[in-house]
Design a protein around this motif. Structure first.
Motif, PDB file in Angstrom:
ATOM      1  N   PRO A  71      -3.101  15.289 -21.239  1.00 37.54           N
ATOM      2  CA  PRO A  71      -2.029  13.961 -21.370  1.00 37.54           C
ATOM      3  C   PRO A  71      -0.906  14.424 -20.561  1.00 37.54           C
ATOM      4  O   PRO A  71       0.078  13.514 -20.188  1.00 37.54           O
ATOM      5  N   GLU A  72      -0.244  15.725 -20.442  1.00 37.03           N
ATOM      6  CA  GLU A  72       1.042  15.992 -19.946  1.00 37.03           C
ATOM      7  C   GLU A  72       1.051  16.203 -18.533  1.00 37.03           C
ATOM      8  O   GLU A  72       1.979  16.073 -17.806  1.00 37.03           O
ATOM      9  N   LEU A  73      -0.163  15.868 -17.847  1.00 36.39           N
ATOM     10  CA  LEU A  73      -0.383  15.968 -16.381  1.00 36.39           C
ATOM     11  C   LEU A  73      -0.322  14.400 -16.126  1.00 36.39           C
ATOM     12  O   LEU A  73      -1.305  13.818 -16.344  1.00 36.39           O
ATOM     13  N   ALA A  74       0.757  14.147 -15.248  1.00 41.78           N
ATOM     14  CA  ALA A  74       0.946  12.731 -15.043  1.00 41.78           C
ATOM     15  C   ALA A  74      -0.003  12.614 -13.594  1.00 41.78           C
ATOM     16  O   ALA A  74       0.254  13.041 -12.579  1.00 41.78           O
ATOM     17  N   MET A  75      -0.932  11.337 -13.672  1.00 40.65           N
ATOM     18  CA  MET A  75      -1.494  10.964 -12.479  1.00 40.65           C
ATOM     19  C   MET A  75      -0.804   9.743 -11.971  1.00 40.65           C
ATOM     20  O   MET A  75      -1.419   9.177 -10.941  1.00 40.65           O
ATOM     21  N   GLY A  76       0.128   9.405 -12.519  1.00 41.36           N
ATOM     22  CA  GLY A  76       1.000   8.387 -11.861  1.00 41.36           C
ATOM     23  C   GLY A  76       2.249   7.846 -13.168  1.00 41.36           C
ATOM     24  O   GLY A  76       2.102   8.352 -14.162  1.00 41.36           O
ATOM     25  N   ALA A  77       2.721   6.840 -12.858  1.00 45.02           N
ATOM     26  CA  ALA A  77       3.531   6.116 -13.588  1.00 45.02           C
ATOM     27  C   ALA A  77       3.862   4.891 -13.343  1.00 45.02           C
ATOM     28  O   ALA A  77       3.526   4.107 -12.096  1.00 45.02           O
ATOM     29  N   ILE A  78       4.218   3.891 -14.508  1.00 51.67           N
ATOM     30  CA  ILE A  78       4.481   2.546 -14.392  1.00 51.67           C
ATOM     31  C   ILE A  78       5.797   2.180 -14.888  1.00 51.67           C
ATOM     32  O   ILE A  78       6.329   2.873 -15.679  1.00 51.67           O
ATOM     33  N   GLY A  79       6.517   1.293 -14.125  1.00 51.86           N
ATOM     34  CA  GLY A  79       7.799   0.627 -14.675  1.00 51.86           C
ATOM     35  C   GLY A  79       7.809  -0.899 -15.165  1.00 51.86           C
ATOM     36  O   GLY A  79       6.615  -1.549 -14.901  1.00 51.86           O
ATOM     37  N   ALA A  89      -4.019  12.235  -4.505  1.00 51.21           N
ATOM     38  CA  ALA A  89      -4.464  13.591  -4.496  1.00 51.21           C
ATOM     39  C   ALA A  89      -5.152  14.156  -5.838  1.00 51.21           C
ATOM     40  O   ALA A  89      -6.043  14.763  -5.939  1.00 51.21           O
ATOM     41  N   LEU A  90      -4.121  13.876  -6.828  1.00 47.54           N
ATOM     42  CA  LEU A  90      -4.725  14.362  -8.238  1.00 47.54           C
ATOM     43  C   LEU A  90      -5.758  13.829  -8.688  1.00 47.54           C
ATOM     44  O   LEU A  90      -6.703  14.299  -9.105  1.00 47.54           O
ATOM     45  N   LEU A  91      -5.715  12.419  -8.374  1.00 51.16           N
ATOM     46  CA  LEU A  91      -7.118  11.693  -8.832  1.00 51.16           C
ATOM     47  C   LEU A  91      -8.309  12.309  -8.198  1.00 51.16           C
ATOM     48  O   LEU A  91      -9.279  12.513  -8.802  1.00 51.16           O
ATOM     49  N   ARG A  92      -8.250  12.556  -7.038  1.00 53.07           N
ATOM     50  CA  ARG A  92      -9.390  13.124  -6.146  1.00 53.07           C
ATOM     51  C   ARG A  92      -9.724  14.428  -6.950  1.00 53.07           C
ATOM     52  O   ARG A  92     -10.964  14.861  -6.940  1.00 53.07           O
ATOM     53  N   HIS A  93      -8.632  15.208  -6.975  1.00 49.11           N
ATOM     54  CA  HIS A  93      -8.839  16.779  -7.595  1.00 49.11           C
ATOM     55  C   HIS A  93      -9.484  16.739  -8.839  1.00 49.11           C
ATOM     56  O   HIS A  93     -10.426  17.511  -9.201  1.00 49.11           O
ATOM     57  N   GLU A  94      -8.985  15.964  -9.858  1.00 48.93           N
ATOM     58  CA  GLU A  94      -9.723  15.572 -11.125  1.00 48.93           C
ATOM     59  C   GLU A  94     -10.967  14.608 -11.364  1.00 48.93           C
ATOM     60  O   GLU A  94     -11.282  14.606 -12.381  1.00 48.93           O
ATOM     61  N   ILE A  96     -11.103  11.523 -10.983  1.00 48.72           N
ATOM     62  CA  ILE A  96     -10.743  10.219 -12.005  1.00 48.72           C
ATOM     63  C   ILE A  96     -11.096   8.957 -11.346  1.00 48.72           C
ATOM     64  O   ILE A  96     -10.648   8.658 -10.005  1.00 48.72           O
ATOM     65  N   ALA A  97     -12.011   8.355 -11.686  1.00 43.11           N
ATOM     66  CA  ALA A  97     -12.387   7.264 -11.195  1.00 43.11           C
ATOM     67  C   ALA A  97     -11.588   5.990 -11.448  1.00 43.11           C
ATOM     68  O   ALA A  97     -10.698   6.007 -12.358  1.00 43.11           O
ATOM     69  N   ASP A  98     -11.593   5.105 -10.560  1.00 41.00           N
ATOM     70  CA  ASP A  98     -10.754   3.767 -10.654  1.00 41.00           C
ATOM     71  C   ASP A  98     -10.593   3.126 -11.880  1.00 41.00           C
ATOM     72  O   ASP A  98      -9.571   2.487 -12.505  1.00 41.00           O
ATOM     73  N   ASP A  99     -11.855   2.986 -12.619  1.00 43.16           N
ATOM     74  CA  ASP A  99     -11.768   2.278 -13.841  1.00 43.16           C
ATOM     75  C   ASP A  99     -11.172   3.242 -14.879  1.00 43.16           C
ATOM     76  O   ASP A  99     -10.656   2.309 -15.910  1.00 43.16           O
ATOM     77  N   LEU A 100     -11.307   4.402 -14.963  1.00 40.78           N
ATOM     78  CA  LEU A 100     -10.708   5.239 -15.888  1.00 40.78           C
ATOM     79  C   LEU A 100      -9.156   4.929 -15.706  1.00 40.78           C
ATOM     80  O   LEU A 100      -8.353   4.975 -16.796  1.00 40.78           O
ATOM     81  N   LEU A 101      -8.648   5.111 -14.696  1.00 40.95           N
ATOM     82  CA  LEU A 101      -7.143   4.963 -14.305  1.00 40.95           C
ATOM     83  C   LEU A 101      -6.716   3.547 -14.696  1.00 40.95           C
ATOM     84  O   LEU A 101      -5.788   3.378 -15.591  1.00 40.95           O
ATOM     85  N   ALA A 102      -7.670   2.470 -14.448  1.00 37.82           N
ATOM     86  CA  ALA A 102      -7.241   1.182 -15.150  1.00 37.82           C
ATOM     87  C   ALA A 102      -7.148   1.222 -16.546  1.00 37.82           C
ATOM     88  O   ALA A 102      -6.348   0.539 -17.093  1.00 37.82           O
TER      89      ALA A 102
END
Length: 221
Positions: A71-79, A89-94, A96-102
């Motif tokens: 949780p402390e590792l940020a794959m992005g942020a929203i305002g 790059a982090l999404l690819r490394h970890e 992380i699929a688009d549906d999980l990000l969504a």
């Protein structure tokens, strides 16, 4: 840091820390900065800075998109205005699929809207387009939220971003200095242990107290 130095570095409370931080930010007065506090703890410090510099005060409502298993590792942020940054790059490394990000983004968006509604109380955000923005928190522990806030503010077309805090660990000075245009701090103890250790009074703020500070800042201007 010996015991005497530690005692001298501590702050009575957030307001006292804000007044000390304002003195370090005096060089920005003529650049017409906008002061943004990270709720909740950063707002009373930001309030003191805004009063001292005669600058507008607002909150920066941002939600970090943490990796579900880190949780402390940020794959992005929203305002709150729809601004969004994603670390591909982090999404690819970890992996992380688009549906999980969504899924993470939907959950954090709901909390962002809730907080923005409370803090804004019907007010529009202060415009930061083309302005110098000073981002303020009461202390930085991991740097994830501060980094996310810097990225969101830059996407909102701020001309320059200054990140300011009373206390942070020394190992974050270099990485945060790369994401902000300028980094200002009062003390960088090693070890820091916890932000609250550097305040004599570190009571948690309520949402109502944040709203009151924002209203007082608006009235004073």
């Amino acid at each position: 840091m010996d015991m005497q130095q530690e005692l001298e570095a501590r702050f009575a409370d957030r307001s006292a820390a804000g007044r000390r931080l304002a003195a370090r930010l005096e060089h920005l007065r003529d650049q017409r900065p906008v002061i943004l506090g990270l709720p909740r703890g950063g707002v009373p410090i930001a309030y003191e800075v805004a009063q001292a510099l005669g600058a507008p005060l607002d909150v920066i409502v941002v939600r970090k998109l943490g990796v579900p298993w880190l949780p402390e590792l940020a794959m992005g942020a929203i305002g709150e205005d729809g601004s969004r940054v994603v670390d591909r790059a982090l999404l690819r490394h970890e992996r992380i699929a688009d549906d999980l990000l969504a899924e993470v983004e939907e959950r954090e968006s709901a909390e962002l809207r809730r907080r923005a509604q409370i803090y804004r109380a019907g007010r529009d955000p202060v415009s930061i387009d083309g302005r110098l923005v000073v981002l303020i928190d009461d202390g930085i522990a991991t740097g994830a939220t501060a980094r996310a806030a810097c990225l969101v503010v830059k996407q909102r077309a701020a001309a320059r971003v200054v990140l300011a805090t009373p206390v942070l660990p020394p190992d974050l000075i270099s990485p945060l200095g790369r994401v902000a245009d300028e980094l200002v701090w009062l003390c960088a103890p090693d070890p820091m242990v916890a932000v609250g250790n550097w305040y004599e009074d570190f009571e948690q703020l309520t949402d109502a107290e944040v709203v009151d500070l924002l209203a007082r800042a608006g009235q004073s201007r």
